[in-house]
Scaffold this active site. Structure first.
Site, PDB file in Angstrom:
ATOM      1  CG  ASN A  65      -2.028  -0.986   1.163  1.00  0.00           C
ATOM      2  OD1 ASN A  65      -2.665  -1.130   0.121  1.00  0.00           O
ATOM      3  ND2 ASN A  65      -2.272  -1.692   2.255  1.00  0.00           N
ATOM      4  CB  CYS A  74      -4.324  -4.207  -5.315  1.00  0.00           C
ATOM      5  SG  CYS A  74      -4.655  -2.696  -6.245  1.00  0.00           S
ATOM      6  CG  ASN A  76      -8.361  -1.177 -10.662  1.00  0.00           C
ATOM      7  OD1 ASN A  76      -8.950  -1.823 -11.527  1.00  0.00           O
ATOM      8  ND2 ASN A  76      -8.959  -0.242  -9.954  1.00  0.00           N
ATOM      9  CG  ASN A 172     -10.438  -1.247   1.016  1.00  0.00           C
ATOM     10  OD1 ASN A 172      -9.526  -0.445   0.942  1.00  0.00           O
ATOM     11  ND2 ASN A 172     -10.219  -2.550   1.149  1.00  0.00           N
ATOM     12  CB  CYS A 199     -11.111   0.536  -5.220  1.00  0.00           C
ATOM     13  SG  CYS A 199     -10.726  -0.853  -4.126  1.00  0.00           S
ATOM     14  CB  THR A 201     -10.889  -5.678  -4.282  1.00  0.00           C
ATOM     15  OG1 THR A 201     -10.352  -4.529  -3.617  1.00  0.00           O
ATOM     16  CG2 THR A 201      -9.756  -6.593  -4.743  1.00  0.00           C
TER      17      THR A 201
END
EC number: 5.1.1.7
Length: 262
Positions: A65, A74, A76, A172, A199, A201
Site C-alpha cells: 500500500n 488489489c 486494478n 475499504n 478500486c 476489489t
C-alpha cells in the site's frame, strides 16, 4: 545502483511496478515504499508492486500500500501487473499468477492495454445496518448514496474505516449510486487513507452487493463508472455464491524511470 521502475494506471488507480525476477525478494523498508508512493516527494502512486518469479506460476505479485505496508489483494494492481508481465515478455495473451489471496487467471488484449482478471469466488455477505460487507480479496463496505457526485467521500469513508467496528483491521469503504445503465462508485481505500480514482476489489464488491440487493441471479454483467474511467464486472450468481468473477478494464503504462536502490 539505480533500480528501474514503471508507472502504470488502471482507471486512474496508479502503481509503481518493479521487475524483481533476477532473484528472491529481500526485506523491504516500508518507509522507502511510502516515500516512493508520496505524490510530492516521490514518484507518486496508490501502491507499489514487485513482480517475481514463481516455479508453479507465470509470476508472483507482491503488493504494498501507499503507506508502505504489505497490502491485501488489489484488483486494478493485478490487472496492471499482468500488462507489465506482457511488456516484459513473460506472458502473451494469458496469465496464471499468484497473489496474496491465491492464484489468479487473466486475459490480456493484443495491445496489452485491456485486462480481464479473474477474482476469487465469494460466498459470504453480511449486513451492517443497510450496508453490505464482504471480502473480494480485500474487505469492503458497500453503501448506497444519493447525489454521489457531490458527496463527501473522504470524511464519510474515513469515519466508517476508523469506527469501533473496523478500526483494528481496517476496511475499504465504497459508496454507490445506481444510475440505471450503470453504477457510479467512489471509494475510500485503507492503506492509501484517501479516496482513489478506482478500486478493483471495491467495484467487484459493489457489483456483488447490488446484485444481492436487487435479487438478481444468473450470469450478470455490470457496467461501472469511477472517477478514473469505466470498468466492467462479470460473474455468475445463484443466490448464494458468486463464481466465474472477472474484473475487466484498462491497464496502461504511464512512464518509466529510475530510482536509487531500495
Amino acid at each position: 545502483m539505480n533500480i528501474k521502475f514503471f508507472k502504470y494506471q488502471g482507471a486512474g488507480n496508479d502503481f509503481i511496478l518493479i521487475d524483481h525476477t533476477s532473484g528472491p525478494l529481500q526485506d523491504i523498508d516500508n518507509k522507502v515504499v511510502e516515500r516512493l508512493c508520496d505524490r510530492r516527494f516521490g514518484i507518486g502512486a496508490d501502491g507499489l508492486m514487485f513482480l517475481t518469479r514463481h516455479e508453479s506460476y507465470d509470476f508472483e505479485m507482491h503488493y504494498y500500500n501507499a503507506d508502505g505496508n504489505l497490502g491485501s489483494m488489489c484488483g486494478n494492481g493485478g490487472r496492471c501487473i499482468v500488462a507489465f508481465a506482457k511488456q516484459l515478455g513473460i506472458i502473451k495473451e494469458k496469465a496464471n499468477f499468484l497473489a496474496v489471496d491465491g492464484p489468479h487467471y487473466a486475459r490480456i488484449s493484443e495491445n496489452g492495454e485491456w485486462v480481464d482478471l479473474q477474482m476469487i469466488n465469494v460466498e459470504e455477505i453480511s449486513m451492517d445496518g443497510t450496508a453490505y460487507v464482504l471480502n473480494t480479496g480485500s474487505p469492503h463496505y458497500v453503501a448506497q448514496q444519493d447525489d454521489l457526485k457531490n458527496f463527501d467521500v473522504f470524511s464519510a469513508g474515513k469515519s466508517i474505516r476508523y469506527n469501533n467496528t473496523y478500526q483494528a483491521a481496517g476496511i475499504n469503504v465504497n459508496f454507490v449510486q445506481d444510475m440505471g445503465s450503470h453504477l457510479f462508485v467512489r471509494t475510500y481505500e485503507r492503506g492509501v487513507e484517501d479516496e482513489t480514482y478506482a478500486c478493483g476489489t471495491g467495484v467487484t464488491a459493489v457489483a456483488m452487493a447490488m446484485a444481492k440487493h436487487k435479487q438478481q441471479t444468473g450470469h450478470i454483467k455490470t457496467e461501472i463508472k469511477v472517477l478514473g474511467g469505466d470498468i466492467k464486472i462479470e460473474f455468475d450468481y445463484d443466490g448464494k455464491r458468486f463464481t466465474n468473477v472477472f474484473l475487466c478494464g484498462p491497464a496502461k503504462l504511464v512512464f518509466e524511470g529510475q530510482v536509487e536502490s531500495l
